[in-house]
Scaffold this active site. Structure first.
Site, short mmCIF file in Angstrom:
data_model
loop_
_atom_site.label_atom_id
_atom_site.label_comp_id
_atom_site.label_asym_id
_atom_site.label_seq_id
_atom_site.Cartn_x
_atom_site.Cartn_y
_atom_site.Cartn_z
N ARG A 63 -5.54 -17.82 40.60
CA ARG A 63 -6.28 -18.22 39.38
C ARG A 63 -5.69 -19.50 38.80
O ARG A 63 -6.40 -20.38 38.33
CB ARG A 63 -6.22 -17.11 38.31
N ARG B 121 -10.71 -26.77 40.43
CA ARG B 121 -11.95 -27.02 39.66
C ARG B 121 -11.81 -28.25 38.77
O ARG B 121 -12.78 -28.99 38.56
CB ARG B 121 -12.28 -25.78 38.82
N ASN C 77 -18.77 -24.45 40.40
CA ASN C 77 -17.32 -24.63 40.25
C ASN C 77 -16.54 -24.34 41.52
O ASN C 77 -15.37 -23.99 41.49
CB ASN C 77 -16.81 -23.81 39.06
N THR D 170 -12.99 -21.38 34.39
CA THR D 170 -14.38 -21.27 34.88
C THR D 170 -15.19 -22.56 34.73
O THR D 170 -15.95 -22.93 35.63
CB THR D 170 -15.09 -20.14 34.10
N HIS E 124 -14.87 -18.82 44.00
CA HIS E 124 -14.65 -17.55 43.31
C HIS E 124 -13.22 -17.10 43.60
O HIS E 124 -12.77 -17.19 44.74
CB HIS E 124 -15.60 -16.46 43.81
P1 ADP Z 1 -14.69 -17.03 37.18
O1 ADP Z 1 -15.41 -17.44 38.44
O2 ADP Z 1 -13.86 -18.15 36.63
O3 ADP Z 1 -13.94 -15.73 37.30
P2 ADP Z 1 -16.71 -15.50 35.71
O4 ADP Z 1 -16.31 -14.32 36.51
O5 ADP Z 1 -16.69 -15.38 34.23
O6 ADP Z 1 -15.83 -16.80 36.07
O7 ADP Z 1 -18.18 -15.98 36.14
C1 ADP Z 1 -18.56 -15.97 37.49
C2 ADP Z 1 -19.28 -17.25 37.84
O8 ADP Z 1 -20.53 -17.31 37.15
C3 ADP Z 1 -18.57 -18.54 37.45
O9 ADP Z 1 -17.59 -18.91 38.39
C4 ADP Z 1 -19.73 -19.52 37.38
O10 ADP Z 1 -20.11 -20.00 38.65
C5 ADP Z 1 -20.85 -18.66 36.83
N1 ADP Z 1 -20.97 -18.70 35.36
C6 ADP Z 1 -20.13 -18.14 34.45
N2 ADP Z 1 -20.58 -18.32 33.19
C7 ADP Z 1 -21.74 -19.02 33.29
C8 ADP Z 1 -22.69 -19.52 32.34
N3 ADP Z 1 -22.55 -19.32 31.02
N4 ADP Z 1 -23.76 -20.21 32.81
C9 ADP Z 1 -23.92 -20.41 34.12
N5 ADP Z 1 -23.07 -19.95 35.07
C10 ADP Z 1 -21.99 -19.27 34.67
MG MG Z 2 -14.62 -13.76 37.59
#
Ligand code: ADP
Ligand code: MG
Length: 201
Positions: A119, A136, A156, A125, A159
């Site tokens: 992470r 990222r 981004n 994110t 995952h």
């Molecule tokens: P991470 O990938 O950093 O763990 P999350 O699990 O919160 O983030 O969200 C999963 C994925 O969903 C993000 O990596 C991103 O691609 C997408 N995402 C998250 N929030 C949004 C949003 N508000 N609008 C559009 N896409 C989003």
């Molecule tokens: Mg996540």
């Protein structure tokens, strides 16, 4: 679970593959000493994507909505909704489109603090606000604002599992048991050996 055997799931998303960043991304994780124990290229189904996000962590929809609302407010902007679940539902639909648009590379890394380190290297994110030096932060420019304007997921690149419980469930979702390989790396002696007494002749 032995601390040196902690595992995390990483997926290079379709934009990471299309930006030809597979090698660079693997390099960033690999050079920490974490061990790659499973890897495959697949085009995920919409069902796989939905399960990956909603089944693994029931809190995910709410969390994703809350993070988006905070993201807007930290920039002095008004979020598209004040209801985190509503945002979460919209994000799942957008993720299905994004993640099924082409091949992704799914990987499992193993080693001490794997989830936390991955992470840290991956970054937050929203690439707009991800720290400099993170993948990222260094390789992409997307934002909540951009994604909402075009009604799509934030691009981004990656995952990465959010915690060890999430990691275990995600690895089971993406890999069969025999696709995750138990093996030793020569460098593990340098990373983990207590006495370093195997070097000098
Ligand atoms: P991470 O990938 O950093 O763990 P999350 O699990 O919160 O983030 O969200 C999963 C994925 O969903 C993000 O990596 C991103 O691609 C997408 N995402 C998250 N929030 C949004 C949003 N508000 N609008 C559009 N896409 C989003
Ligand atoms: Mg996540």
């Amino acid at each position: 679970m032995e601390i040196k055997k902690e595992r995390s799931l990483v997926i290079i998303k379709p934009d990471g593959v299309q930006r030809t960043l597979i090698g660079e991304i693997i390099h960033r994780y690999e050079r920490t000493g974490l061990k790659l124990v499973a890897m495959k290229m697949v085009v995920p189904s919409a069902e796989q994507v939905e399960r990956h996000y909603t089944e693994v962590n029931p809190q995910w929809k709410e969390n994703v909505g809350k993070k988006a609302i905070e993201g807007y407010k930290s920039k002095g902007m008004t979020p598209p909704s004040e209801d985190p679940i509503e945002i979460g539902n919209a994000v799942v639909d957008r993720l299905k489109k994004y993640m099924t648009s082409g091949p992704v590379v799914a990987m499992c890394f193993e080693g001490a603090h794997a989830v936390e380190l991955i992470r840290k290297i991956t970054g937050g994110t929203e690439p707009r606000t991800s720290d400099v030096g993170t993948i990222r932060g260094d390789y992409v420019l997307d934002s909540y604002q951009m994604a909402d304007t075009d009604d799509r997921a934030i691009r981004n690149l990656i995952h990465a599992s959010g915690d060890t419980e999430e990691a275990e469930k995600e690895i089971n979702l993406w890999f069969d048991k025999d696709e995750v390989i138990n093996y030793r790396l020569v460098q593990e002696q340098m990373l983990y050996d207590v006495n370093l007494d195997g070097i000098l002749e």
